[in-house]
Write an enzyme that holds these catalytic residues in place. Structure first.
Site, PDB file in Angstrom:
ATOM      1  N   GLU A 107       0.823  -1.229   0.000  1.00 30.84           N
ATOM      2  CA  GLU A 107       0.000   0.000   0.000  1.00 30.84           C
ATOM      3  C   GLU A 107       0.847   1.265   0.000  1.00 30.84           C
ATOM      4  OE1 GLU A 107      -3.686  -1.208   0.250  1.00 30.84           O
ATOM      5  OE2 GLU A 107      -3.033   0.193  -1.272  1.00 30.84           O
ATOM      6  N   ASP A 150      -3.523   0.363 -10.031  1.00 31.35           N
ATOM      7  CA  ASP A 150      -4.946   0.107 -10.271  1.00 31.35           C
ATOM      8  C   ASP A 150      -5.196  -0.308 -11.704  1.00 31.35           C
ATOM      9  OD1 ASP A 150      -5.845   3.048  -8.357  1.00 31.35           O
ATOM     10  OD2 ASP A 150      -4.809   1.212  -7.846  1.00 31.35           O
TER      11      ASP A 150
END
Ligand code: NG1
Ligand code: MG
Length: 518
Positions: free
Chosen positions: A55, A210
């Protein structure tokens, strides 16, 4: 690798979802016919993604491990035969009440104007269109203006929820434009690269995870995405397990849409990790940080590789083994601990002294591209998170790559080890990167108390979604715990419908594809 043309919905969705997805598909085609008086020529599809681990390190150019989920964006498209003059694009949405229909002309120049100051749902289509137009101009010297299209959109990725609804929309849009303009074979990597550039046009400077996770994945695998020396992705199949890996995604319903929190949070973190790279380079006497694909031109990975090149003569650090790379990261964690001791953030004045640059120069170079508001920059904490997180991604990857467990005991040990890494990521996000929030922390604590192996926020954080690795026989218990102690307590008037959207059990899904309509 090309974007596949799916022969049927069972090529795309897990078996137990085919029936509901068929109903959705039939509704899409029927509504298209009602809206535009004809069948669509094709449907383009791109899914959302959940980030399993890694992350806030993609824009630092470290590897991440997301997977595609079942939720996706479908665009049913019919192509206008090209009459002279501007080509018209009509956009409608099956969720009429939420997303009103829009129509716009593509001027003869082919250039598309995007007003990224408004949060217009069609802006994501326009950014995909402008990216695809740019790519088509590269591929065909005479290409100028995209053909016109009638489009009906149906998205099931909750927006602003950390599941990359934006990337799913941009990727499916770019794919639709490529196909509408006659590209029969669409290269996945080209599609991802154009989607990354496009999404930056709508004002969020994403790392690229993404779009990669929306396009590349094969059914049933996670995706190991690397950004150096250039973007690449590798499918990592989950080992055959007796008790399968079940990932449960839980919404916090804390609106974390980056267009709202971005000026304060997301883009501030991009500035902080960039400044950390510059300061570390300065501390270790690295004259010039190599410019790279980092959103502000330099990255912690760039510092990392330059450090080992200068200190240990490793010319091309992208070729070292994963074990060696991990050791390098571990040594960097220890160095930060020693050389970046200041807990409270660094002021502009301190940065100016360390970097030997005026405050004005620092602001112009690193704080203008994306507006931020902060007086102090927590270089120590952000860098410790990034290097630690990059280590956890490698550890997670290694666990997935070992040979499958041969009995229940080994199976449980593997799941525990994977879960422990996810829990460590959550602690680091909460304490070092400070991109969690009380609601996400509570969802994680509740899930663990009900038997989840690992629980963490996923996506940008500050709200949005969480992801949990749960033993299959504990899924109901975890759901019950959340409903009783989180959802019904915080949202007492929540409808059944909304509750259904709150918790999604997701298996590793397949990426972008095109579907022909007969
Ligand atoms: P979400 O919140 O899922 O859109 C964002 C970034 C990713 C990555 C994650 C944090 C965008 C479009 N995406 O994901 O690139 O940086 O945060 O790991 O900004
Ligand atoms: Mg997003």
């Amino acid at each position: 690798m090309e974007v596949p043309i799916a022969k049927s919905l069972s090529d795309i969705y897990p078996q137990d979802a085919v029936e509901s997805q068929t109903r959705r598909w039939n509704n899409l085609i029927k509504t298209f016919k009602e809206s535009y008086g004809k069948l669509p020529d094709f449907v383009s599809r791109s899914p959302g993604r959940v980030n399993i681990i890694g992350e806030h390190i993609d824009y630092c150019l470290y590897e991440v491990l997301p997977m595609a989920i079942e939720a996706d964006v479908l665009l049913a498209v019919s192509v206008h035969d090209q009459e002279p003059g501007p080509s018209t694009v009509r956009l409608t949405n099956v969720h009429q009440q939420k997303f009103e229909s829009k129509e716009f002309d593509i001027p003869d120049t082919g250039d598309v104007h995007i007003d990224s100051s408004t949060l217009e749902w069609t802006n994501y289509f326009k950014s995909g269109l402008s990216g695809a137009t740019e790519l088509l101009r590269k591929k065909r010297k005479d290409f100028q203006q995209s053909v016109g299209m009638n489009i009906l959109a149906d998205g099931t990725v909750p927006s602003g929820g950390g599941l990359s609804s934006s990337a799913a929309f941009v990727c499916s849009s770019a794919l639709a434009v490529m196909r509408a303009n006659g590209e029969a074979k669409i290269d996945k990597k080209e599609l991802v690269e154009l989607a990354i550039v496009s999404e930056r046009a709508v004002g969020v400077n994403s790392g690229g995870m993404d779009q990669s996770a929306s396009v590349f994945p094969l059914q049933g695998s996670a995706l190991y995405v690397s950004f150096v020396p250039e973007l690449s992705a590798k499918n990592v199949a989950f080992p055959e397990l007796k008790s399968p890996l079940v990932f449960v995604i839980a919404q916090s319903f804390v609106a974390a849409d980056k267009h709202v929190t971005a000026p304060v949070c997301y883009n501030l973190r991009v500035v902080e990790v960039t400044l950390a790279a510059l300061v570390l380079a300065r501390i270790f006497g690295i004259k010039q940080l190599p410019s790279d694909a980092g959103p502000l031109g330099v990255s912690l990975r760039g510092f990392h590789d330059a450090y080992f090149q200068e200190k240990e003569g490793i010319k091309n650090n992208h070729t070292v083994s994963k074990a060696e790379f991990r050791d390098q990261l571990q040594s960097l964690v220890e160095k930060i601990d020693h050389y970046l001791p200041q807990e409270e953030g660094y002021t502009r004045q301190q940065l100016s002294e360390i970097l030997g640059m005026s405050i004005d120069e620092i602001e112009t170079k690193y704080m203008k591209k994306f507006p931020i508001r902060a007086d102090r920059f927590k270089l120590r904490q952000r860098a410790l998170h990034v290097f630690g997180e990059a280590i956890r991604v490698l550890q997670f990857y290694e666990h997935l790559s070992t040979n499958p467990p041969k009995d229940e005991k080994e199976n449980a040990e593997l799941l525990k080890a994977l879960g422990a890494l996810m829990n460590d990521t959550q602690d680091s996000c909460r304490d070092l990167f400070e991109n969690s929030c009380p609601e996400l922390d509570e969802l994680c604590q509740l899930a663990r108390s009900a038997g989840a192996y690992g629980s963490r926020l996923t996506g940008a954080g500050w709200g949005g979604c969480s992801v949990h690795l749960v033993p299959i026989d504990k899924v109901d218990k975890v759901k019950r715990k959340w409903v009783d102690e989180y959802y019904l307590r915080r949202f007492p008037d929540m409808t059944e419908e909304k509750l259904k959207e709150a918790i999604v059990v997701s298996k590793p899904g397949s990426g972008s594809c095109l579907l022909e309509v007969h």
